[in-house]
Each structure stands twice: as C-alpha cells, then as structure tokens.
Enzyme design. Structure first.
Site, PDB file in Angstrom:
ATOM      1  N   HIS A 153       0.837  -1.206   0.000  1.00  0.00           N
ATOM      2  CA  HIS A 153       0.000   0.000   0.000  1.00  0.00           C
ATOM      3  C   HIS A 153       0.871   1.256   0.000  1.00  0.00           C
ATOM      4  CE1 HIS A 153      -3.455   2.535   1.496  1.00  0.00           C
ATOM      5  NE2 HIS A 153      -2.434   3.235   1.964  1.00  0.00           N
ATOM      6  N   GLU A 154       1.879   1.291   0.845  1.00  0.00           N
ATOM      7  CA  GLU A 154       2.735   2.481   0.916  1.00  0.00           C
ATOM      8  C   GLU A 154       3.627   2.624  -0.311  1.00  0.00           C
ATOM      9  OE1 GLU A 154       2.348   4.792   3.037  1.00  0.00           O
ATOM     10  OE2 GLU A 154       0.816   3.658   4.106  1.00  0.00           O
ATOM     11  N   HIS A 193       1.800   4.429  -2.970  1.00  0.00           N
ATOM     12  CA  HIS A 193       1.877   5.884  -2.777  1.00  0.00           C
ATOM     13  C   HIS A 193       3.187   6.444  -3.342  1.00  0.00           C
ATOM     14  CE1 HIS A 193      -1.782   6.393  -0.618  1.00  0.00           C
ATOM     15  NE2 HIS A 193      -1.412   5.782   0.493  1.00  0.00           N
ATOM     16  N   GLU A 238      -6.443   6.681   0.193  1.00  0.00           N
ATOM     17  CA  GLU A 238      -6.114   5.435   0.890  1.00  0.00           C
ATOM     18  C   GLU A 238      -6.908   4.267   0.317  1.00  0.00           C
ATOM     19  OE1 GLU A 238      -3.660   5.359   2.944  1.00  0.00           O
ATOM     20  OE2 GLU A 238      -3.402   7.529   2.799  1.00  0.00           O
TER      21      GLU A 238
END
Length: 415
Positions: free
Chosen positions: A291-292, A295, A336
């Site tokens: 997930h990060e 980003h 998110e």
C-alpha cells in the site's frame, strides 16, 4: 493415292508422343486429390509438346500440379509462373512463382479445379482456421498495463498539484508585500520581492518538506539486521513493482501504522511503527508495505510532504484541527482506498490487506500519543498514515469517508 503423307520429322513426332505419354503418367501419379489438374496438364502438354513451351514450367521434373507447388494448384493444375524450374520453388514452383504466375492458395480453388481442399495455412504451418489469433490486448497483461497507465497519469497529476501547493505560499506572501511596496511608490522593488518570495517559498517547501515530516514524527533509520523480515518484504515488493528501494524508518509507537514521504521514488522514505511489525502477520505486513509503495510510485508522497509543510504555515491562523483537514483535502479524498485496490494486484495474498486493515481498526494504542512525535507538524500528519483514524474518538461517523479504515475493511468484506 492411298499413301499417307510422310512425316517430315519422325524424331519430332516421337518426342511429342513420348512427352505426351510422360504427361499422362504424371497425371495418373498425382493421386485422387490432384487428378483433374493432372489430366488437364497432360492434355496441355501433349498439345504443346512440339513447341516446348516453358511458360507451363514443365522442364525435366514437370511441375504439373503433382504436389510440388507449396501453395497449391492453379486452375489448370499447372504452375503458370514464368521461368518455373525444378528444384527451385522461388522460380515458379514456390511462393514467388505462385504470386507472379497467379496460382491459387491451397483450399481456395473453385470446386472441380482439382486443387487440394485443405484449410489455408500460414508460413509456419499453423492452421489459420483452427488456431486462435494471437491478440495482445487480452488477459492479465492488459490489466497490468492499464494499471501502469493509471499510475503514470496519477504521478503527473500529483507533480502538478505539488508544484501548485509549493508556489501558493510564496505567491500569496509576495503579492501582499509587493502590492504594499507598489502603493508607496516602489513598484520595481515590489515586483522583485514578489519574484523572490514566490521562488524562495517554492524551493524551501519542495526540498525541505519530506525531511521536516520525518523529524516531526520522531522517525529514526531502521537497521536491516534488527528488522530482517521488514526489509526482506520491502526488497521483494520493490522488485515486483519496479521501484528503487526506499529508505526505511522506524517510529517507536505501539500503534500499528505506516506512511511514506519523499519527492520521488529515488528519494522516498518508508515509515513504519514498531507496533506494526510486532502485531501483524507476514501477509498482513506485506499488504501494508505494498500500500505504501503504491503511494511512492504515484508520487502521492510528494504531495503529502508539501501539504503538511504548507498547512503548518496556516496552523497558527486556522488552528490544528482545520489545518489537518486542509491536509486531507490537499492530498486528496479517497487516496487510501485507491491505494488499497492497487496494492491488491501486487501482493501474493490480497486478503492479507483486508486482515491488516481490520487489525489496525481494532488495535488499542494503550494510551499512546497519536500522531507520534513532538514536532509542530506532527498533528498534521494524520492523513498521511495508512490508518488515519488511529487516535480518533471511537464511534465517530464514517459515512462518505473512503479513507476511514473501517470503511475500507468493510469494502473488502463485500468482495
């Protein structure tokens, strides 16, 4: 009177008869598949044997529709290509001859032509009527390329947004000061102040914002030997996603959480709390890290850093709560949730992301301060973390907030 006229050239008649016999024999040897073409070929040669017409391609081996033509027989069973020669398919008995001489490809002759009724074949022997076409626009590869294009578009949009955010404080300050100076008669000085303020503010926010966020939350570099599982997962995911390995930072907090900041993937920093590594399983931790990294690949980290730095300038006037809400609007509503969906296509076990979100939503920080750190910008980093609801009052409204951890976990349950 009863005598028949004498043939002036007995040898020529003999050669004609011999050639006609050979043609008929070749017609019979052609098999039932090419019978009509071979018989037509024998008649044609018998009638033209005297002239030795080479246009029929009938030399020593007699290319008479007896199966030597790779592309099939023409209407008469003969290869009409000029210069047809035995042993050389390109000179009239092969592909080139077929194209120049007008022979029909196999399987496309008219009924009764004597051509073989085979399905058309490609050069490598594949049956074009049964082999499916090789299409490059279907399957998982297409979905992956679509995801890559979406990430590239998101990266360009985030860079433009970051430039706007960095310019805004300097432009506003320079415009106010420059206007005052112009009113008092110093228009040239006012213009110079405007340019310096705009450029100076841009450079400061662009270069210093990521480091300022790391300092405000009290992050420290992570030792690879102390956290081997964490670093091993980061290495594998970066190889899968085509990213350079970011610097890994650790925040001493029992609250399981993570975030990422940086101007670009080469200078990005991945921040995790000690509680995240201690409380999540391997597949859950992999989902959070993926997930990060999404980003980082989308340049969300660039917008996040400059948004916090710009909001810090407004906090004395707006208050911390409104400044934090301003950060949320600057980084984008629903970012998110979107990163969760993209990370699911990267990890080996997508349900691990849902399990991690559920674990973070149910985690109790045991009275720990959140957001962590004592820096002035620390309270403004709330919407940079994967669980932005950590430390928020329990039971608050969740309708319409796609960044709420509980909403995202519930969305996975619907799948």
């Amino acid at each position: 009177m009863g005598d028949a006229p004498e043939d002036s050239d007995p040898g020529r008649s003999a050669r004609g008869s011999d050639t006609s016999a050979r043609s008929r024999a070749a017609g019979r040897a052609g098999g039932p598949a090419n019978g009509q073409g071979n018989r037509a070929a024998g008649k044609a040669e018998a009638g033209k044997a005297e002239g030795g017409n080479k246009r029929n391609g009938n030399n020593g081996n007699g290319n008479n529709g007896n199966g030597n033509n790779r592309n099939g027989n023409n209407r008469n069973g003969n290869n009409r290509g000029r210069g047809g020669s035995s042993g050389n398919p390109r000179a009239g008995g092969g592909r080139s001859g077929a194209r120049s001489g007008g022979s029909r490809p196999a399987g496309r002759g008219r009924p009764g032509d004597g051509g073989p009724k085979r399905s058309p074949a490609s050069e490598d022997g594949a049956d074009l009527t049964t082999d499916p076409p090789r299409s490059a626009g279907v399957g998982p590869a297409t979905a992956d390329r679509s995801g890559e294009r979406n990430e590239e578009e998101a990266a360009r949009a985030n860079r433009r947004r970051a430039v706007t955010i960095c310019l805004a404080p300097g432009v506003i300050t320079g415009a106010v000061v420059g206007t005052v100076l112009a009113i008092v008669g110093l228009a040239v000085v006012g213009a110079a102040v405007f340019v310096v303020a705009a450029l100076g503010g841009f450079v400061w926010l662009w270069r210093r914002a990521p480091r300022a966020v790391l300092r405000s939350v009290g992050a420290a570099p992570s030792d690879e030997w102390e956290h081997p599982r964490l670093h091993n997962l980061v290495d594998g995911l970066c190889a899968t996603m085509g990213l350079p390995r970011p610097a890994v930072w650790m925040v001493a907090s029992p609250v399981p959480n993570a975030m990422a900041v940086g101007r670009d993937p080469r200078t990005a920093s991945l921040v995790v709390t000690s509680g995240l590594e201690e409380s999540l399983s391997l597949v859950e931790l992999e989902g959070v890290l993926a997930h990060e990294l999404v980003h980082i690949k989308r340049y969300d980290t660039l917008v996040a850093g400059v948004a916090v730095a710009a909001a810090a300038l407004l906090a004395p006037f707006l208050g911390r709560q409104k400044a934090s809400d301003r950060v949320h609007s600057l980084v984008g509503w629903g970012r998110e949730f979107s990163a969760d969906q993209r990370a699911a296509s990267v990890v080996r076990y997508p349900p691990g992301i849902a399990s991690a979100l559920d674990a973070m939503a149910r985690a109790v920080g045991a009275g720990a301060q959140w957001p962590p750190g004592t820096g002035r910008s620390a309270p403004l980093t709330r919407w940079l973390w994967i669980d932005p609801m950590a430390g928020a009052p329990a039971g608050g409204p969740i309708e319409g907030n796609l960044d709420d951890t509980r909403v995202r976990a519930a969305a996975w349950a619907l799948d």
